[in-house]
Design an enzyme around this catalytic site. Sequence first.
Site, PDB file in Angstrom:
ATOM      1  N   SER A   1       0.843  -1.183   0.000  1.00  0.00           N
ATOM      2  CA  SER A   1       0.000   0.000   0.000  1.00  0.00           C
ATOM      3  C   SER A   1       0.873   1.225   0.000  1.00  0.00           C
ATOM      4  O   SER A   1       1.997   1.209   0.495  1.00  0.00           O
ATOM      5  CB  SER A   1      -0.935   0.006   1.217  1.00  0.00           C
ATOM      6  OG  SER A   1      -0.180  -0.006   2.412  1.00  0.00           O
ATOM      7  N   GLY A   2       0.342   2.320  -0.567  1.00  0.00           N
ATOM      8  CA  GLY A   2       1.057   3.579  -0.607  1.00  0.00           C
ATOM      9  C   GLY A   2       0.223   4.694  -0.031  1.00  0.00           C
ATOM     10  O   GLY A   2      -0.710   4.471   0.734  1.00  0.00           O
TER      11      GLY A   2
ATOM     12  N   VAL B   1      -1.740  -1.785  -4.037  1.00  0.00           N
ATOM     13  CA  VAL B   1      -1.227  -2.387  -5.265  1.00  0.00           C
ATOM     14  C   VAL B   1      -1.370  -3.892  -5.143  1.00  0.00           C
ATOM     15  O   VAL B   1      -0.974  -4.480  -4.124  1.00  0.00           O
ATOM     16  CB  VAL B   1       0.254  -2.009  -5.509  1.00  0.00           C
ATOM     17  CG1 VAL B   1       0.747  -2.663  -6.797  1.00  0.00           C
ATOM     18  CG2 VAL B   1       0.400  -0.498  -5.595  1.00  0.00           C
TER      19      VAL B   1
ATOM     20  N   LYS C   1      -2.983  -0.903  -9.594  1.00  0.00           N
ATOM     21  CA  LYS C   1      -2.911   0.110  -8.544  1.00  0.00           C
ATOM     22  C   LYS C   1      -4.295   0.737  -8.367  1.00  0.00           C
ATOM     23  O   LYS C   1      -4.858   1.305  -9.304  1.00  0.00           O
ATOM     24  CB  LYS C   1      -1.890   1.179  -8.914  1.00  0.00           C
ATOM     25  CG  LYS C   1      -1.658   2.214  -7.826  1.00  0.00           C
ATOM     26  CD  LYS C   1      -0.470   3.104  -8.189  1.00  0.00           C
ATOM     27  CE  LYS C   1      -0.172   4.089  -7.066  1.00  0.00           C
ATOM     28  NZ  LYS C   1       0.996   4.948  -7.387  1.00  0.00           N
TER      29      LYS C   1
ATOM     30  N   ASP D   1      12.247  13.108 -11.318  1.00  0.00           N
ATOM     31  CA  ASP D   1      12.607  12.356 -10.102  1.00  0.00           C
ATOM     32  C   ASP D   1      13.349  11.066 -10.478  1.00  0.00           C
ATOM     33  O   ASP D   1      13.039   9.988  -9.975  1.00  0.00           O
ATOM     34  CB  ASP D   1      11.362  12.041  -9.280  1.00  0.00           C
ATOM     35  CG  ASP D   1      11.725  11.461  -7.896  1.00  0.00           C
ATOM     36  OD1 ASP D   1      12.852  11.726  -7.423  1.00  0.00           O
ATOM     37  OD2 ASP D   1      10.891  10.748  -7.314  1.00  0.00           O
TER      38      ASP D   1
END
Length: 797
Positions: free
Chosen positions: A43-44, A49, A64, A156
């Site tokens: 998890s985010g 996910v 996701k 990034d």
Amino acid sequence: MTEGDLTEFQTEGGRSTSKKLSMQATAPPSDVPGYRLERFLGSGAFGQVWVGRDLNTGRPVAVKFFLHRGGVNWSLLSHEVKNLVQLSADRHIVQVLEVGWDNDPPYYVMELVPGGSLEDELTDRGALPVGEAVMLFRKICIGLNHSHNKGVLHCDLKPANILLGDDHEPRLADFGQSRLTHDQTPSLGTLFYMAPEQADLGSSPSSSWDVYAVGAIMYRMLTGGPPYRDDSIVEQLDTAGSLPKRLERYRESIRNATPPVRHIQRGGVDRELARIVSRCLAPEPDSRFGNVQEILDHLDRRDESRAKRPLMLLGILGPLLLLIVTSISGLQTINTAKEETMVALKAEARESNLLAARFAARTLESELERYFRLCQEEINSPAFREQLGETLRDAGLNQRLQDLADAGTSLEARKRTDVREALLDNESRQKLDEYLQSRLVDYMPSEDHPHRPKLATIFVTDQRGTIFSIAYVDPVARAQSSAGRNYAYRTYFHGQENDLPKTTPIADVTPLRQMQMSAAFQSTATFLWKIAISAPVKLSDDPDAPPDAVFVATINLGDIEILQGDEQKNHVAVLVDAREGPTRGTLLQHPYLDERQREGKLDIGEVYRVDVDTMDALLTGKDVDYADPVAAAEEADIYSGGWIAAMEPVTVPRLSVRPGGTTVERPLLPSRGEQSDLLVLVQYRLNKVFAPVGQMTQSLIRTGSVGLVALAVVSAMLWFFVRRVRDDRVVRRIRKATVDLAPMQDAPSDRAASNRVAPGNSRGNGPSRQNQSSKDTSKPMPPLDPTETIEVPPKPE
């Protein structure tokens, strides 16, 4: 998507929600048409996910789900998916397969990249081989160039955002911080992969950010760590306070630091590759490559230059090839003649060395015969027999000897120290000591008799193996004396081929019945190898009675003159143990061991052995390139190098003594034949054998060296000329590029103009960029993790 790359920036509320989500992730949030969700991956900040599988193709995928949106700018999150969909045509960017934006909750499906991230690879392996690093660098640049051509800046780039497939192909991932080329919204990356000008809340996205980041990734692959990062800079960032201050300190630390050079020092990194990486990492954006395509162009030129290098070398050295071929042909002729001469010299030297070994063995046999005769004379001496008889009739001595034998084994007898002390104080025994000492002194070499046999000790054991009288050529302390100790397990007492275990019962061991030479043993006092000539002593005329005592004379093998080599250590003779078993091949005498003993450095565990296969080859007369076993020892370099060696067995007579005093020679034991347990090995340096050949070769080398020096000078001049022309072309190319860029530098750039536009004004919400960059809060912040992405703080609702 990979299992090791799931971290995103989260607020406290986001972390709490993520924790709850991870605890509740027992079933997928919803079904995804056409896919079977198999397991929860993680998890985010915005959802979960799951790993799934395409029902039509069986292809593994990552799905996701976006479960919660509170306090989050949804448009900024959703543009990651849109950018990925736009870039899905390139094999070096993670492929988005399907988007369910209208689903509840929304989701998108992407390929599952099972090989982990480049961060995982570098953490496990450290710096990569240069060739592998260049290959990955090129492919990352290709994917990044595709992204830029589509108008998407990643913003990034770092090893954690580059995934590796099973084929080890890199794929760019995590476009959550990405911006379109016309976007003016600031974006913060990850410390030490983020360009210094990017670390500003008022900055505008630029392709030079990604140029810097890809250079930092290449630097990491070549050196194992990112550029500019050290503990002092990290500590400065942690103590800076608010985010704007930390970003300002990050910018200053890079611009004030010495340019990184570890990639230049890396072996295998050529000058052109080092220049590419250094230019990517330039603190000022104008000093970097203008775009990623320029990096690829320079890599192509590097490859072309490396491909032309062999042709360039061939062009310079071509005129010399004919001369070199002629020289090689001449050298081969010389080498052939040299090798044939060396073979003949070696064969002759080997035969000569074999004769020397035979002579040494026969001479040693004569020396040992003298020791046999010496022992024979001593045990037949009336004075000795009278003194021995008087000692053995002492009742107190006999009682002490019986007490030691009653201990059961030699090992247990050593523990009866009180009995030993009483035995040593016995006056009758001390008289025998004095007699043996006087006899030992008589055998010491002197100026009048320099070739007398030199004994190390003379001693007498009782019929149970206890030494009750002993004389040393070099006096020893009472505690170190062997008197009063039982040695029934030794070969000089029982006459067998090898020592018995110390735990063997004394009552089970019978003394020898004839004069003989013992197996070699290492002295516990000097650590030198010795042999003993021992003989049974009977004081009665009964032929069937056991011996009353055993007389033993020991000899240091290093004291036998025939075994001494020359001062230069070019011709050395040594003694080798021939007994079958673990001691076979042990060096019993060697000049190195004698030197170590004289210097007080010899240790009881210091043992050197000739390889058993080498011994067998030498005994059968084969040609062997011999290496001295002591060459690897401390301070033994003089014995290194190749030797010619020959080995010869030593034959020793075995004698028996009748009670009447007359001596007769006893036939040799059938099982042992005529060979003893000793072998003489004579070694001669190979370089001395080949010295005449070496002198001839040196003369030829000196003559040829003049020609080689001339060739080297000509080649160096050609190289200098070619390099000078090449450097002049490079200088002219740089000057031309500088002149072409001058008008562009004088005109205001679109980037500079766009920097004056506040993102808040362009989008119609949020504060201006000037206000963001100037606003500083004194509220303390937690330490920055240099491995995590720094996100722009969300705008207030």
